[in-house]
Design an enzyme around this catalytic site. Structure first.
Site, PDB file in Angstrom:
ATOM      1  N   TYR A 135      -2.897  -9.431  -5.290  1.00 55.54           N
ATOM      2  CA  TYR A 135      -4.170 -10.482  -5.239  1.00 55.54           C
ATOM      3  C   TYR A 135      -3.735 -11.733  -6.091  1.00 55.54           C
ATOM      4  O   TYR A 135      -4.320 -12.973  -5.751  1.00 55.54           O
ATOM      5  CB  TYR A 135      -5.186  -9.873  -5.273  1.00 55.54           C
ATOM      6  CG  TYR A 135      -5.902  -9.357  -4.165  1.00 55.54           C
ATOM      7  CD1 TYR A 135      -5.554  -8.015  -3.743  1.00 55.54           C
ATOM      8  CD2 TYR A 135      -7.071  -9.716  -3.645  1.00 55.54           C
ATOM      9  CE1 TYR A 135      -5.953  -7.394  -2.810  1.00 55.54           C
ATOM     10  CE2 TYR A 135      -7.624  -9.040  -2.656  1.00 55.54           C
ATOM     11  CZ  TYR A 135      -7.274  -7.848  -2.137  1.00 55.54           C
ATOM     12  OH  TYR A 135      -8.035  -7.337  -1.126  1.00 55.54           O
ATOM     13  N   LYS A 186       2.341   3.817  -4.092  1.00 57.20           N
ATOM     14  CA  LYS A 186       3.600   4.038  -3.104  1.00 57.20           C
ATOM     15  C   LYS A 186       4.937   3.938  -4.278  1.00 57.20           C
ATOM     16  O   LYS A 186       5.627   3.253  -4.059  1.00 57.20           O
ATOM     17  CB  LYS A 186       3.577   2.903  -2.112  1.00 57.20           C
ATOM     18  CG  LYS A 186       2.627   3.248  -0.970  1.00 57.20           C
ATOM     19  CD  LYS A 186       3.077   4.076   0.137  1.00 57.20           C
ATOM     20  CE  LYS A 186       4.279   3.899   0.901  1.00 57.20           C
ATOM     21  NZ  LYS A 186       4.981   4.735   1.688  1.00 57.20           N
ATOM     22  N   ASP A 219      -0.486   6.128   1.629  1.00 54.98           N
ATOM     23  CA  ASP A 219      -0.507   6.356   3.066  1.00 54.98           C
ATOM     24  C   ASP A 219      -1.103   7.809   3.152  1.00 54.98           C
ATOM     25  O   ASP A 219      -2.068   8.258   3.967  1.00 54.98           O
ATOM     26  CB  ASP A 219       0.727   6.351   3.763  1.00 54.98           C
ATOM     27  CG  ASP A 219       1.975   6.950   3.222  1.00 54.98           C
ATOM     28  OD1 ASP A 219       1.831   7.500   1.864  1.00 54.98           O
ATOM     29  OD2 ASP A 219       2.810   6.846   3.619  1.00 54.98           O
ATOM     30  N   ASP A 243      -8.863  -1.702  -1.682  1.00 55.62           N
ATOM     31  CA  ASP A 243      -9.639  -2.715  -0.636  1.00 55.62           C
ATOM     32  C   ASP A 243      -9.682  -2.003   0.674  1.00 55.62           C
ATOM     33  O   ASP A 243     -10.532  -1.459   1.135  1.00 55.62           O
ATOM     34  CB  ASP A 243      -8.889  -3.938  -0.484  1.00 55.62           C
ATOM     35  CG  ASP A 243      -9.592  -4.880   0.606  1.00 55.62           C
ATOM     36  OD1 ASP A 243     -10.777  -5.110   0.556  1.00 55.62           O
ATOM     37  OD2 ASP A 243      -8.875  -5.551   1.330  1.00 55.62           O
ATOM     38  N   ASP A 247     -12.698   0.821   2.592  1.00 53.93           N
ATOM     39  CA  ASP A 247     -13.160   0.233   3.674  1.00 53.93           C
ATOM     40  C   ASP A 247     -13.067   1.407   4.613  1.00 53.93           C
ATOM     41  O   ASP A 247     -13.954   1.782   5.403  1.00 53.93           O
ATOM     42  CB  ASP A 247     -12.663  -0.912   4.494  1.00 53.93           C
ATOM     43  CG  ASP A 247     -13.265  -2.220   4.494  1.00 53.93           C
ATOM     44  OD1 ASP A 247     -13.826  -2.489   3.508  1.00 53.93           O
ATOM     45  OD2 ASP A 247     -13.303  -2.772   5.395  1.00 53.93           O
TER      46      ASP A 247
END
Ligand code: NAD
Ligand code: IPM
Ligand code: MN
Length: 350
Positions: A135, A186, A219, A243, A247
């Site tokens: 970001y 990751k 993942d 983020d 959700d």
């Protein structure tokens, strides 16, 4: 105690209206002020947040925002977009730890698209790093190559101290819960992910060996959140994965209209409280947005920044009672309006 309200855009002002009513009805001893934010600030001042509004936020004990953004400002130059105002505010307030709890209310175990037995009793806490990573990393931008092609660049970057300070928050929270932290990254493909794993491991070994630490690839974390969400207690992750995973976690609770968040920095500094949802342009102006994520964000502000635990408990109880009484906005399959949901909470407050 000073509370700054930033209603913002779209459904932001709609859900914030219910926050204001609750504050007034509960007669909370707060000095409440407001400022424009996001597109509303762009329209009035040409920037998504003014220096004065940032200064006001820094001088407050807590800041509660609605949501920013929407198609109206999609054409605005990127550095002046509503979302950039939010990133600036997070950075200036140095709120590096974003607590995003996903809690399945008993009354709503049927509301999730997942089977009831998978989500009933769910209580997980996502700790999202909020002021670093892709970001904010440099270089970033879109450039034109000599070949005529264009090239877009973002940079994912983390330092030891950035990882340690947010990991510390996750471990400390876990101590008051089920003492389990899953750190999601990751590390199999990203250097910053490998650093994340190594630094979390080092901090865990040095200071938090009483907490169980599991590493999980992001993942797989996304998949496991749907398969068996109750295996998680605290999920520690970076800005971007946090983020996305938050959700996803929202749907375990029934609706994104239910998810609050708290962004915290150093102890004693102002916290930034925001619903996880956005400005919901598809339903803005219709008076049907779920105000509970905003009200639950107020609960978190009362508890974590404003020292009003009793009021926080009372409001949390009134919200749970409202759901038990069967009040449902459209996102939860009902037809109760935003204002009527607010009425029901006020009624439950007594
Ligand atoms: P969104 O969260 O605004 O909406 C996604 C879906 O969820 C929509 O169908 C919407 O109607 C529904 N929804 C969201 N909140 C709801 C609520 N309280 N009650 C009922 N339904 C609700 O995400 P989006 O559409 O991807 O983004 C819209 C805009 O909001 C974009 O400009 C985005 O950048 C911005 N955004 C802002 C924030 C923030 O201010 N913190 C967060 C996320 C997105
Ligand atoms: C969120 C939002 C923000 C983010 C946007 C609006 C900048 O999606 O708070 O979840 O990506 O952090
Ligand atoms: Mn988001």
């Amino acid at each position: 105690m000073k509370l700054l309200l930033l209603p913002g855009d779209g459904i932001g002002p709609e859900v914030m209206a219910e926050v204001r009513r609750v504050i007034a009805t509960m007669r909370l001893d707060l000095e409440v002020s407001e400022a424009l934010f996001g597109g509303a600030s762009i329209d009035a001042h040409g920037v998504p947040i003014t220096d004065e509004a940032v200064a006001k936020a820094l001088a407050s004990n807590a800041v509660l925002m609605g949501a920013v953004g929407g198609p109206t400002w999609a054409g605005v130059e990127r550095s002046k977009r509503p979302e950039m105002g939010l990133l600036r505010l997070r950075k200036e307030m140095q709120v590096f730890a974003n607590l995003r709890p996903a809690l399945c209310f008993e009354a709503l175990a049927e509301a999730s698209p997942l089977k009831k037995e998978i989500v009933a009793g769910l209580d997980i806490m996502i700790v999202r790093e909020l002021t670093g990573g892709v970001y904010f990393g440099e270089p970033r931008g879109i450039e034109k190559l000599p070949s005529g092609e264009r090239r877009g660049v973002d940079t994912q970057v983390y330092t030891t101290s950035e990882i340690h300070r947010v990991a510390r928050v996750a471990f400390e929270l876990a101590r008051g819960r089920r003492k389990l932290v899953h750190s999601a990254e990751k590390s199999n493909v990203m250097e910053s992910g490998l650093l994340w794993r190594e630094e979390v491991t080092a901090l865990h070994k040095a200071e938090f060996s009483d907490v169980k630490l599991e590493h999980i690839l992001a993942d797989n974390a996304a998949m496991q959140l749907i398969k068996d969400p109750k295996q998680f207690d605290v999920i520690l992750t970076d800005n971007l994965f946090g983020d996305i995973l938050s959700d996803e976690a929202a749907m375990l609770t029934g609706s994104i209209g239910l998810l609050p968040s708290a962004a915290l920095g150093a102890p004693g500094k102002a916290g930034l409280y925001e619903p996880v949802h956005g400005s919901a342009p598809d339903i803005a102006g219709m008076g049907i947005a779920n105000p509970l994520a905003a009200l639950l964000s107020l609960v978190m502000a009362l508890r974590l920044s404003l020292g009003m635990t009793e009021a926080a408990d009372k409001l949390a109880h009134a919200i749970a009672m409202t759901l038990e009484r069967g009040y449902r906005t459209r996102d939860l399959g009902g037809s109760v309006s935003t204002a009527a949901m607010g009425d029901a909470v006020l009624m439950a407050l007594g």
